[in-house]
Scaffold this motif. Sequence first.
Motif: not given
Length: 427
Positions: A385-408
């Motif tokens: 209850r009452g949780h929005i999943l996010n990173l603890g900071h912004g996406v870092l430069v160079g982050t693999p798009e595959e990793g972002v896709a897997h996150f979602f």
Amino acid sequence: MAAMSSTKVGLHCDKVGVSVEVVRVERAARLGSGAWQMGSCSVSQLCSVVSKSGASGVVKKKCGVVTRAATVVSSDPLLVRAARKENVERAPAWMMRQAGRYMADYRKLSEKHPSFRERSENTDLIVEISLQPWKAFRPDGVIIFSDILTPLPAIGIPFEIDETNGPVLESPIESEEGLKALHSIDLNKVNFVGESLSILRNEVGDGAAVLGFIGSPWTLATYIVEGKTTRTYTKIKSMTHLQPKLLDSILSHLANEIAEYVTFQVKAGAQCIQIFDSWGGQLPPHQWDLWSKPYIQQLVAKVRAACPAVPLVMYINGNGGLLERMATIDVDVIGLDWTIDMADGRRRLGESTAVQGNVDPAVLFAPLPVITEAIERVVSKAGNRGHILNLGHGVLVGTPEEGVAHFFDTARSLTYNSAELATSSVL
């Protein structure tokens, strides 16, 4: 919980087509859930609340009515419902800086449009960039591609962006004379923000929440006083001791005008607003109490009066020493950075506050099973209850798009057990 007596009145709101129960509270009391019960309001006011916020759960409203749906019916996006601590099937997910340089499409567009100011102040480009991660990953929140400094020229503070060194202000405010440049916000100068939010709302439809955002008065003032990005904050910290009245004038003006900017974003289509007190964590806690908190409170009070149903999220980078203080501000959600254990953050904030976060951004560089494990750990500790999943900071430069896709993909797969929902913390 304080004792109270109440009268329940059945009501059908034709405006939104849902049945609701109105609780008229004879004695003001604050529930452990953080919902205020403070009296009653008219049927028209109630319908206005429900039409904006959906009928499910409890709505915190200026007029003080608590509404509960006879049947759970809400047209609001998952993220908005989670921010209000309503029952949801899973934690909604989005990422700070989810549109940006880690994406190949963004880098390709940047080659054609190398100026950041152009990319963030041209409606067509704002919309295209904002939608890039939406089309690629289908997050539950689509945040407008913009910058916390975007409204500054509209209040009399011009700036430029050096592509290497970041923002530069030619005339930082160093004395009372500098206050003469400040004026009420000219919303015509940020019309591209309103246009973009309206288009994004139409493009995304019911598929996600459209998010707007602002910088806190203190964070914006660091640029206005320092004249550029800084790692030491010596000028503005010195001003707290040597020119406190000047700094108070700057911060008060920012609080009032940025509140107008928030209202403008909401009217244009933003369904949730994030407040970035990015550099609030650079202050010792007692100094944050003096130089950041009061002006966020001033801003939030003005926004609540104009847009009572819109969820507000507050994020401070490096907020481990400030959590309990942050919980005293009237926002719906507190963002946790990745250095805080989610279970500990929950305990320190209390059940009345929703949370956002807080996967370590660097985890997205790891093998996919490691990413899965990190997300599962955060979601499990956050509760259902009452949780929005996010990173603890912004996406870092160079982050693999595959990793972002897997996150979602992982976020969408982690649905809450219906039995657990039935026994989760009360509203």
